[in-house]
Design a protein around this motif. Structure first.
Motif, PDB file in Angstrom:
ATOM      1  N   PRO A 126       0.831  -1.207   0.000  1.00 39.90           N
ATOM      2  CA  PRO A 126       0.000   0.000   0.000  1.00 39.90           C
ATOM      3  C   PRO A 126       0.866   1.258   0.000  1.00 39.90           C
ATOM      4  N   ALA A 127       0.306   2.359  -0.485  1.00 35.04           N
ATOM      5  CA  ALA A 127       1.056   3.612  -0.572  1.00 35.04           C
ATOM      6  C   ALA A 127       1.396   4.142   0.817  1.00 35.04           C
ATOM      7  N   ILE A 128       0.458   4.056   1.761  1.00 37.33           N
ATOM      8  CA  ILE A 128       0.687   4.539   3.127  1.00 37.33           C
ATOM      9  C   ILE A 128       0.393   3.397   4.081  1.00 37.33           C
ATOM     10  N   ASP A 129       1.315   3.144   4.968  1.00 34.55           N
ATOM     11  CA  ASP A 129       1.108   2.124   5.982  1.00 34.55           C
ATOM     12  C   ASP A 129       0.296   2.744   7.114  1.00 34.55           C
ATOM     13  N   ALA A 130      -0.910   2.263   7.331  1.00 38.61           N
ATOM     14  CA  ALA A 130      -1.806   2.849   8.331  1.00 38.61           C
ATOM     15  C   ALA A 130      -1.257   2.701   9.750  1.00 38.61           C
ATOM     16  N   GLY A 131      -0.422   1.717   9.987  1.00 37.31           N
ATOM     17  CA  GLY A 131       0.124   1.523  11.323  1.00 37.31           C
ATOM     18  C   GLY A 131       1.207   2.529  11.675  1.00 37.31           C
ATOM     19  N   SER A 132       1.832   3.169  10.691  1.00 36.38           N
ATOM     20  CA  SER A 132       2.927   4.086  10.973  1.00 36.38           C
ATOM     21  C   SER A 132       2.479   5.545  11.070  1.00 36.38           C
ATOM     22  N   VAL A 133       1.207   5.827  10.811  1.00 36.55           N
ATOM     23  CA  VAL A 133       0.706   7.198  10.867  1.00 36.55           C
ATOM     24  C   VAL A 133       0.300   7.515  12.297  1.00 36.55           C
ATOM     25  N   LYS A 134       0.827   8.628  12.831  1.00 34.12           N
ATOM     26  CA  LYS A 134       0.497   9.041  14.193  1.00 34.12           C
ATOM     27  C   LYS A 134      -0.071  10.452  14.148  1.00 34.12           C
TER      28      LYS A 134
END
Length: 60
Positions: free
Chosen positions: A32-40
């Motif tokens: 995926p383009a953005i890893d949802a787990g790394s967004v804070k």
């Protein structure tokens, strides 16, 4: 002269071949383009939002 009579079918056939080739060679993205787990998200209270005001005369 026969080629000029059949230009429409030549164009349609080439468009169909181009679409089929593009569809067949398209790849599915493995990651995926953005890893949802790394967004804070951080919320800070009591901090004013910076506001920019621009004023100028209109050019006529």
């Amino acid at each position: 002269m026969n080629v000029l009579k059949n230009m429409e079918i030549i164009f349609v056939a080439s468009a169909v071949i181009l679409c089929a080739t593009g569809y067949a060679s398209a790849q599915v993205r493995a990651t995926p383009a953005i890893d949802a787990g790394s967004v804070k998200v951080v919320v800070v209270d009591g901090v004013k939002m910076p506001v920019v005001t621009i004023s100028a005369k209109r050019a006529h």
